[in-house]
Motif scaffolding. Structure first.
Motif, short mmCIF file in Angstrom:
data_model
loop_
_atom_site.label_atom_id
_atom_site.label_comp_id
_atom_site.label_asym_id
_atom_site.label_seq_id
_atom_site.Cartn_x
_atom_site.Cartn_y
_atom_site.Cartn_z
N SER A 10 0.87 -1.17 0.00
CA SER A 10 0.00 0.00 0.00
C SER A 10 0.90 1.22 0.00
O SER A 10 2.08 1.13 0.36
CB SER A 10 -0.86 0.06 1.26
OG SER A 10 -1.80 -0.97 1.26
N VAL A 11 0.32 2.35 -0.39
CA VAL A 11 1.04 3.60 -0.21
C VAL A 11 1.33 3.70 1.30
O VAL A 11 0.44 3.42 2.11
CB VAL A 11 0.17 4.78 -0.69
CG1 VAL A 11 0.78 6.10 -0.32
CG2 VAL A 11 -0.04 4.67 -2.19
N ASP A 71 -0.74 2.90 -8.02
CA ASP A 71 0.21 1.84 -7.70
C ASP A 71 0.84 2.16 -6.34
O ASP A 71 0.52 3.17 -5.71
CB ASP A 71 1.25 1.65 -8.81
CG ASP A 71 2.15 2.85 -8.99
OD1 ASP A 71 2.19 3.70 -8.09
OD2 ASP A 71 2.82 2.94 -10.04
N VAL A 72 1.77 1.29 -5.87
CA VAL A 72 2.30 1.45 -4.53
C VAL A 72 3.20 2.68 -4.38
O VAL A 72 3.54 3.07 -3.27
CB VAL A 72 3.06 0.19 -4.05
CG1 VAL A 72 2.08 -0.93 -3.76
CG2 VAL A 72 4.08 -0.26 -5.06
N THR A 73 3.57 3.27 -5.52
CA THR A 73 4.36 4.50 -5.41
C THR A 73 3.47 5.73 -5.43
O THR A 73 3.94 6.86 -5.37
CB THR A 73 5.40 4.61 -6.55
OG1 THR A 73 4.68 4.71 -7.79
CG2 THR A 73 6.33 3.42 -6.59
N SER A 89 -2.05 -0.19 -5.05
CA SER A 89 -2.05 0.11 -3.62
C SER A 89 -3.39 -0.30 -3.05
O SER A 89 -4.44 0.04 -3.58
CB SER A 89 -1.82 1.60 -3.42
OG SER A 89 -1.99 1.92 -2.07
N ARG A 90 -3.35 -1.02 -1.96
CA ARG A 90 -4.59 -1.55 -1.38
C ARG A 90 -5.03 -0.72 -0.18
O ARG A 90 -4.21 -0.06 0.45
CB ARG A 90 -4.38 -3.00 -0.96
CG ARG A 90 -4.27 -3.88 -2.17
CD ARG A 90 -3.49 -5.15 -1.88
NE ARG A 90 -3.09 -5.76 -3.16
CZ ARG A 90 -3.92 -6.46 -3.93
NH1 ARG A 90 -5.16 -6.65 -3.56
NH2 ARG A 90 -3.49 -6.97 -5.06
N ASN A 97 -5.76 0.07 3.48
CA ASN A 97 -5.13 -0.48 4.67
C ASN A 97 -6.12 -1.34 5.46
O ASN A 97 -7.27 -0.96 5.64
CB ASN A 97 -4.63 0.66 5.55
CG ASN A 97 -3.28 1.16 5.08
OD1 ASN A 97 -2.37 0.38 4.85
ND2 ASN A 97 -3.17 2.46 4.91
#
Lengths: 153, 287
Positions: free
Chosen positions: B74-75, B156-158, B173-174, B176
């Motif tokens: 995740s972010v 995305d995760v970035t 990114s999921r 939390n």
């Protein structure tokens, strides 16, 4: 008159561990009715009377930091005085005492000479590890020579 | 001990959802290793809770446990919470600029587009740059709400917005994960009293789980954390985060020790102040 005096110490644990010294990271105060000297500093002189119960308590400035009194030892004279910011962590042989389980309280003895400062060394344990113990030699107990006079002042 | 105890769960969200097992894809930590916790970094955490009692048996210290969750994939939670809305707002403003540009192009150099299809293709390109909006499914299956204030767009995760969602999309990114309940042996036996508390700290999305501990009954007790994860599905014509509820287990190892007077090792006595003093410390000279 309250028969019990609380001496409360507040330590900035993170500050003390970062600078590896207790100066300016350590504040002491008490609730003695005799108007103790140097309240809010690391050289608190607690005015007390023989027979009174003194109770030491310590808190971390940040509630999440672990801190405990490791030892309180009264100094005999000049030869026992050491630098206050000296780092010490002498591993005592034998049973390991968990400082978090200790309660520091005791009665003021009757043989104290009025007007004399009885200094003591306060050793503080902050978490565990090589540099976790620090001490300070500046606080003291004192039986005022004239109780009424010190109250008037 | 006067320190609050923290237990952190690091969850590999994607793997946990795909396998349907949280226990297998959780890495647990606490700040009590120094006090005897075991299994840090593994999925079998035994947290040491060292209590104390007075001579008469009364509990002398209150031990507090706090739980936090960290999602792998995740972010990072440390980015400001307004990051999501800000990202979305910026992409929308950019698209408006592009639309204005397109309008100008058609007006002044309309011949660069061969036909209406070329214009549509350009419009489609602009639309994609605003990202893909998602909704979160609540407890009621028919109830869908937007994540945050303006919709959580797929990134995305970035933290980069993704133009397209689908099978070939990169690591997204999921949301939390959150704890929804703590149950199990330790709760049934009234060893811990867990509850969710509101928090002003947005790091925890405004909520955190905490518990006080009864340290008068030493032993090893299990407890179960119920965790809500989210999986992204394309339902109807929308991307919807659907909750996936999974469980994982951990242990508390409770001990208690008596409080003693530091001077005597037992009860209260006179302070051990030396009787003999050096010459210069007699009264008169110091006062």
């Amino acid at each position: 008159m309250s028969s019990k005096i609380n001496i409360v110490t507040v330590v900035d644990v993170i500050g003390a561990l970062s600078e590896r010294r207790l100066e300016n990271k350590f504040w002491m105060m008490d609730n003695s009715v005799f108007e103790s000297q140097n309240q809010g500093t690391h050289s608190l002189c607690t005015y007390c009377q023989p027979g009174q119960l003194i109770n030491w308590v310590i808190y971390g400035l940040d509630v999440q930091t672990p801190v405990a009194i490791k030892k309180i030892s009264f100094l005999c004279g000049d030869e026992d005085q050491v630098e206050t910011d000296e780092l010490k962590n002498v591993e005592e042989p034998g049973i390991e005492i968990n400082p978090y389980l200790n309660v520091w309280s005791g009665f003021v003895p009757s043989y104290l000479i009025p007007g004399t400062e009885y200094r003591y060394r306060l050793e503080v344990q902050m978490s565990k590890g090589v540099n976790s113990v620090m001490s300070i030699d500046t606080p003291s107990l004192k039986v005022p020579q004239n109780l009424l006079k010190s109250k008037d002042n | 001990m006067n320190q609050q105890l923290s237990i952190i769960l690091m969850i590999d969200v994607k793997a946990a959802i795909n396998s349907g097992s949280l226990q297998e894809y959780v890495y647990m930590f606490d700040n009590m290793k120094i006090d005897g916790s075991e299994g840090e970094g593994s999925n079998e955490l035994v947290s040491a809770v060292n209590g104390s009692h007075w001579m008469n048996g009364i509990q002398a210290s209150e031990q507090i446990l706090n739980w936090s969750l960290i999602s792998l994939g995740s972010v990072p939670r440390t980015v400001p919470r307004f990051f999501y809305t800000e990202k979305s707002r910026r992409s929308n403003l950019k698209a408006i600029d592009k639309l204005n540009e397109l309008k100008a192009k058609i007006e002044y150099e309309g011949d660069i587009f061969e036909n209406a299809d070329a214009v549509l293709a350009e419009l489609d390109h602009i639309a994609k740059q605003t990202g893909v909006k998602t909704k979160v499914q609540g407890k009621r299956r028919d109830l869908q709400r937007e994540f945050g204030t303006s919709g959580f767009e797929i990134m995305d995760v970035t933290g980069e917005l993704l133009n397209e969602a689908g099978d070939n999309m990169p690591e997204i990114s999921r949301i939390n994960p959150t704890i929804t309940e703590i149950t199990g042996e330790a709760v049934d036996k009234k060893i811990i009293y867990p509850a969710a508390y509101t928090s002003p700290d947005l790091f925890t999305n405004g909520w955190y789980w905490s518990a006080s501990v009864d340290t008068s009954r030493p032993g090893k007790y299990a407890y179960t954390m119920h965790v809500k994860l989210h999986k992204l599905y394309f339902i109807g014509d929308e991307w919807i985060w659907t909750p996936v509820n999974l469980k994982c287990e951990a242990y508390l190892k409770i001990s208690t020790a008596p409080r003693v007077n530091g001077f005597t090792g037992a009860g209260v006595a006179e302070l051990p102040i030396p009787i003999f003093r050096t010459q210069e410390q007699v009264p008169g000279e110091i006062s």
